[in-house]
Each structure stands twice: as C-alpha cells, then as structure tokens.
Design a protein around this motif. Structure first.
Motif, PDB file in Angstrom:
ATOM      1  N   ARG A 119     134.299  23.925  38.815  1.00  0.00           N
ATOM      2  CA  ARG A 119     134.654  22.635  38.221  1.00  0.00           C
ATOM      3  C   ARG A 119     136.167  22.469  38.247  1.00  0.00           C
ATOM      4  O   ARG A 119     136.902  23.409  38.597  1.00  0.00           O
ATOM      5  CB  ARG A 119     134.151  22.541  36.787  1.00  0.00           C
ATOM      6  N   THR A 120     136.632  21.269  37.945  1.00  0.00           N
ATOM      7  CA  THR A 120     138.073  21.013  37.932  1.00  0.00           C
ATOM      8  C   THR A 120     138.545  20.726  36.509  1.00  0.00           C
ATOM      9  O   THR A 120     137.762  20.331  35.641  1.00  0.00           O
ATOM     10  CB  THR A 120     138.432  19.814  38.828  1.00  0.00           C
ATOM     11  N   TYR A 121     139.839  20.908  36.329  1.00  0.00           N
ATOM     12  CA  TYR A 121     140.454  20.728  35.009  1.00  0.00           C
ATOM     13  C   TYR A 121     141.678  19.821  35.148  1.00  0.00           C
ATOM     14  O   TYR A 121     142.353  19.835  36.184  1.00  0.00           O
ATOM     15  CB  TYR A 121     140.906  22.076  34.438  1.00  0.00           C
ATOM     16  N   PRO A 122     141.993  19.052  34.113  1.00  0.00           N
ATOM     17  CA  PRO A 122     143.222  18.254  34.166  1.00  0.00           C
ATOM     18  C   PRO A 122     144.444  19.168  34.248  1.00  0.00           C
ATOM     19  O   PRO A 122     144.445  20.270  33.690  1.00  0.00           O
ATOM     20  CB  PRO A 122     143.194  17.450  32.870  1.00  0.00           C
ATOM     21  N   LEU A 126     147.253  21.921  43.154  1.00  0.00           N
ATOM     22  CA  LEU A 126     145.999  21.408  43.699  1.00  0.00           C
ATOM     23  C   LEU A 126     145.416  22.352  44.754  1.00  0.00           C
ATOM     24  O   LEU A 126     144.189  22.440  44.911  1.00  0.00           O
ATOM     25  CB  LEU A 126     146.212  20.015  44.294  1.00  0.00           C
ATOM     26  N   PRO A 165     141.997  25.237  40.183  1.00  0.00           N
ATOM     27  CA  PRO A 165     140.955  24.203  40.105  1.00  0.00           C
ATOM     28  C   PRO A 165     141.428  22.955  39.368  1.00  0.00           C
ATOM     29  O   PRO A 165     140.755  22.446  38.465  1.00  0.00           O
ATOM     30  CB  PRO A 165     139.821  24.916  39.364  1.00  0.00           C
ATOM     31  N   ASP A 179     142.368  19.014  38.854  1.00  0.00           N
ATOM     32  CA  ASP A 179     141.760  17.753  39.266  1.00  0.00           C
ATOM     33  C   ASP A 179     142.847  16.815  39.782  1.00  0.00           C
ATOM     34  O   ASP A 179     143.764  16.452  39.020  1.00  0.00           O
ATOM     35  CB  ASP A 179     141.043  17.116  38.076  1.00  0.00           C
ATOM     36  N   LYS A 217     142.883  13.768  40.185  1.00  0.00           N
ATOM     37  CA  LYS A 217     142.868  12.450  39.548  1.00  0.00           C
ATOM     38  C   LYS A 217     143.277  12.508  38.081  1.00  0.00           C
ATOM     39  O   LYS A 217     143.304  11.474  37.415  1.00  0.00           O
ATOM     40  CB  LYS A 217     141.464  11.838  39.666  1.00  0.00           C
ATOM     41  N   ARG A 218     143.597  13.713  37.599  1.00  0.00           N
ATOM     42  CA  ARG A 218     143.967  13.851  36.179  1.00  0.00           C
ATOM     43  C   ARG A 218     145.207  14.737  36.064  1.00  0.00           C
ATOM     44  O   ARG A 218     145.124  15.916  35.731  1.00  0.00           O
ATOM     45  CB  ARG A 218     142.803  14.432  35.381  1.00  0.00           C
ATOM     46  N   ARG A 228     141.778  13.022  29.803  1.00  0.00           N
ATOM     47  CA  ARG A 228     140.424  13.528  29.548  1.00  0.00           C
ATOM     48  C   ARG A 228     139.479  12.443  29.027  1.00  0.00           C
ATOM     49  O   ARG A 228     138.281  12.692  28.868  1.00  0.00           O
ATOM     50  CB  ARG A 228     140.480  14.685  28.555  1.00  0.00           C
TER      51      ARG A 228
END
Length: 522
Positions: A66-69, A132, A136, A138, A140-141, A313
């Motif tokens: 998964r990705t994280y901000p 990036l 991991p 994100d 977009k965040r 978030r």
C-alpha cells in the motif's frame, strides 16, 4: 551613517552563539531518544548532482503493498538533518512517510548556500522523486513543511512542483526583502545572525557573500540587484503559480519575529486563492515552534498535523471549517478567529499628531525595539516587552505624541499606520516609529515599531511618509494611553543619518498627520 562594525560583530557573535546552542540542543535532543522503527539515513542526489544528507522515517510495520502520504521537511538555516526527528517520529506513527533532509550548503550536505535559490527549489523536487522511487509514498498525497528556511523553501517548491498538495510554512518568509529590508532599512541584527550562522555551519556561495557585503556596506548602487536577488527567492513573486497549482497553504508566525516580520505573511496570505490558514502567536523567530522540535505538546505542530491529516489523508477533523485566521493575543494568551486578515482590526482610531517637532539625529533616545530574540521571548514568556519611560525621553532626540486616557480597554489588532510630513536638513535619513502602551506612571510598554529610511530628498523640502508598523495583537488597559515616539537610532537596524542631521515633523492643515490604530470591536 551605519551601525559600527564592532557593534555588528558583537551582535553577530551573541546571536549566532544563541542560535548554535539552540540548534545543538534541537539536533541532539531527538537523536538521544530511542530510534524509531523504520528510520534510516540516506544520501539523495539533488540538483546538479549535489549530495543531500537525509533521513527517512516510515510507519512501523509499513506494508509495501500500500502507499502512504509523504511529508518532506527541509531543515532550517544552520541546523542539522535530525532537527525534525521528534516530529518525524510522531508523523510516521500516525501513518506518514517522512523525509527530512539537510539543505545544500549546510553541515554534511554538499554544495554551497544558495539562500532558497533555484537549486534549493529543484532539490525539493529531487527529494520527492527519490521518495517516490524508494519508499511506498503516494504521488498524489505529498506535503512539505518546515521552520524558517525550510518554510521559505516549502512555499517556493509549491510554486514549482504541482505534486505538492499541502504546505505548512512556520516562521518563514514570503517576501525576503520585505523581511530584512523593510522600510528600505537594513535589519542589521537579523542579517548578522543569518550571516554568522551560515558562515559557521555552512559554505556561503560567492553570490551570498557579496550580498551580505553590499547589505552591510549600505551600497545604494547595488540596491536594485539586492531587490532582484530577494524577489527570485520570495514566494510572493510566484503567487500566480502557487494559486494555479492549488496547494493548501498554512502560514504560522510570531508577532515579534525579528527576522521575518509578520506583515509580509499577512500580505501574502491575502493573495492566496486556494485553501489557506494564517496563525500568529507571541514570540520571536521560530520560538512558537521550538517545543515541538523536542516532541513536546505544541499548538503550531498540532495544527500542522491536522492540516496534513485533512488535505493529504482526507480526515474530517474540522480544520477547514474553523475561522482561517487565528491570532493569539500577547496580552491574554487566548486565541481569536477571523474570516480573513482584513477583518482583523475592523475598526480604527486615529491619534492626531499635531504641532511641529524637531529632533536631532544619531542619538538613541532610549526608545528602541529591544534585542533580537531576547526581548520578544521575554514578551512571549513573561509578557515583558521592551519598555521606556515616556516622560523621561529627551525631546531633543525623540518626538512624542500621546492619546487621551482610554476609559475602556483598547484591543489593538493588526497593523498600525503612521502618516506624517517630514522635513530633513539632509537628503538621506532614517526614522524609527514606536507605539507604546503608557501606564499612569508614564512607563511605556512597546506595542509595535518599524523603521523607515529615505534617500534623495531635497534638504528643507517637506515630504510625506506613510509607514506600516509591525502587526500585533495587544490589549491596552483602561486608564492607559497610547504614545507614538519617533527617533532616529535603534540597535536592530542600520541607520542612514548624516552628521548634524535634524528631522522636523509637521501636520499641515491640508494633510494632517496621524497614527491610525486598528482595533477589535468590543
């Protein structure tokens, strides 16, 4: 005539020593704590191949599926990369990937100090690229936060990198020249602090060394170059790009910031069209944020986290529904909310500056703005601003006007403005205006001040002066007066008064002189 070089050296040594002691504490305190799970120190290739020293903190047991901000934290001027480690741990614990890096030219990072020039802005994008590709995170965040130098770089990065969705700029600048050269006057103690700290902890570029040399030498022929240099490094220059990119911008500053005055943040805030928030608190440069760097409870960092939680978030924490302008009074310590900056001090009261007053230049009358850091910190902690006995100020060197006694408290909010007519015996000069809260015994507590320098005036010919004092939030008790004091020397600034100069202040019938004081409605 400028501040003596010996005085400049003394100021620089004291200010730099205080900064380095604080910086060492800030750097070592978080590092002394137990290292969090998921922290690693890395080298990142910045703009032009410059190596940037960085650390990455990831959530415990992060799941690579998964990705994280992502939050990027550029360091402050002169401080090492572990500056933000305590806050980085907190943010990682709440689900962020946090990457803090030492800006180029300082400590172990390569390159030279570019003072938030294009290479620094490009470095931020390179750091995002690295995160990036290697974490991991994100795409977009992405958010950027920082204190002081990191704040200025963060705002500039938001203009040049569309991937940045949120910024928290704490104790930073949006207008560099409007900060250290406001009123066309060199803020000598602030510049000496930056110059000294940069020399001790980093490698100033040849360009920066020349800028400081011209700045302290009061080289007017270099003024256009200085202004252009500062404009390239000011977020306000790129306001259209920032608005077009649409990042959510949070600005926080101190009323008594002697490095980056509160006024320039307010002006910038009004030009922003996207999601925005403006906070002011008592204190000096970066002092409202300092306890948070030790991991202690701190309002600025708390709201920074809330800002990112909502805009990165999507948390429904209500920060976007609060009044976007939040002020903490120097007098009560309470917070006040406003819908916008122009609503702060919605009403105003004028103090007439009648009669004619002539003062001699080149002597400190006893009214001054205090000492960088020390004075505003005393105000922040003990509510003890710089003081002066108004009846004892020598009228030969200080012009003084006072209001009537106020029957009710006067809640000064926002930016007081001076309008007057000046006649000088010389073509150049400097004046400094002070607004005091004067008690029954004549003791004045400083409410605000600001310098003003002029060049090229015709001796003996009157000219108008309009000067905005530094914005503030201060309550004048019932039974007190407000006093305006104007003199020509203040240790905070370089003055430009030729020997033997005299200044005359008048109030022509066709253009009366006054001090406009912004007030919060009762």
């Amino acid at each position: 005539m400028g501040l003596p070089r010996k005085a400049l050296r003394t100021t620089a040594v004291g200010a730099v020593s205080a900064t380095l002691v604080a910086g060492t504490a800030l750097g070592l305190a978080p590092a002394a704590q137990a290292a969090p799970t998921g922290i690693r120190f890395v080298d990142i290739t910045g703009d032009g191949g410059t190596v940037l020293k960085a650390n990455v903190v990831t959530p415990a047991n992060a799941d690579d599926s998964r990705t994280y901000p992502l939050i990027v934290l550029p360091t402050s001027w002169g401080l090492p990369q572990v500056q933000y480690l305590a806050q980085a741990q907190k943010l990682a614990d709440s689900g962020y990937i946090v990457l803090t890096y030492n800006v180029r030219g300082f400590w172990q990072s390569g390159g030279e100090i570019e003072t938030a020039g294009p290479p620094d802005v490009a470095d931020t994008s390179k750091v995002i690229d690295w995160a990036l590709a290697n974490t991991p995170a994100d795409p977009k965040r992405i958010g950027v936060a920082g204190v002081s130098y990191g704040a200025g770089i963060g705002l500039l990065a938001a203009a040049h990198d569309k991937r940045i969705k949120a910024v928290s700029a704490m104790s930073g600048w949006a207008d560099l020249i409007g900060s250290i050269y406001s009123g066309r006057t060199q803020h000598s103690q602030a510049a000496a602090l930056l110059n000294g700290a940069g020399t001790i902890t980093g490698r100033p570029s040849a360009e920066l060394q020349q800028v400081f040399k011209d700045f302290f030498a009061s080289n007017l022929s270099k003024e256009p170059e200085l202004i252009a240099w500062g404009a390239k490094r000011s977020a306000t220059t790129y306001i259209d790009k920032i608005n077009a990119n649409g990042a959510a911008i949070m600005l926080a500053n101190a009323w008594g910031d002697t490095v980056f005055s509160p006024n320039q943040y307010a002006d910038f805030y009004e030009k922003l069209t996207g999601p925005k928030r403006l906070e002011y608190r008592p204190g000096d440069h970066a002092t409202p944020e300092v306890t948070g760097l030790f991991g202690l409870p701190n309002d600025v960092w708390k709201n920074t986290t809330r800002w990112f939680d909502h805009y990165l978030r999507g948390e429904n924490n209500g920060i976007e529904r609060e009044q976007p302008v939040q002020l903490k009074s120097r007098s009560t310590g309470g917070y006040e909310g406003y819908p916008d900056w122009k609503s702060v001090g919605a009403t105003s009261r004028k103090i007439a500056l009648g009669g004619t007053s002539t003062i001699r230049a080149n002597v400190n009358s006893g009214a001054d703005g205090g000492i960088i850091f020390l004075s505003s910190i005393l105000d922040q902690i003990a509510r003890l601003p710089p003081m002066a006995s108004i009846p004892l100020l020598p009228r030969r060197y200080a012009a003084v006007w006072q209001s009537e006694k106020y029957a009710s408290p006067q809640r000064v909010r926002g930016t007081a403005k001076l309008h007057t007519t000046v006649t000088s015996t010389k073509e150049s000069g400097t004046l400094v205006a002070y607004l005091y809260d004067v008690g029954p015994l004549g003791l004045g507590k400083l409410v605000s001040n600001a310098p003003f320098t002029f060049h090229g005036q015709t001796p003996g010919k009157p000219f108008g002066v309009d000067l905005e004092l530094f914005s503030t939030a201060y309550d004048v008790p019932a039974g007190h007066r407000l006093a305006l004091v104007v003199d020509t020397v203040d240790p905070l600034y370089i003055e430009h008064n030729p020997a033997g100069a005299q200044l005359t202040f008048s109030s022509p019938a066709a253009d009366p002189s006054y001090m406009s004081v912004p007030l919060r409605e009762q």
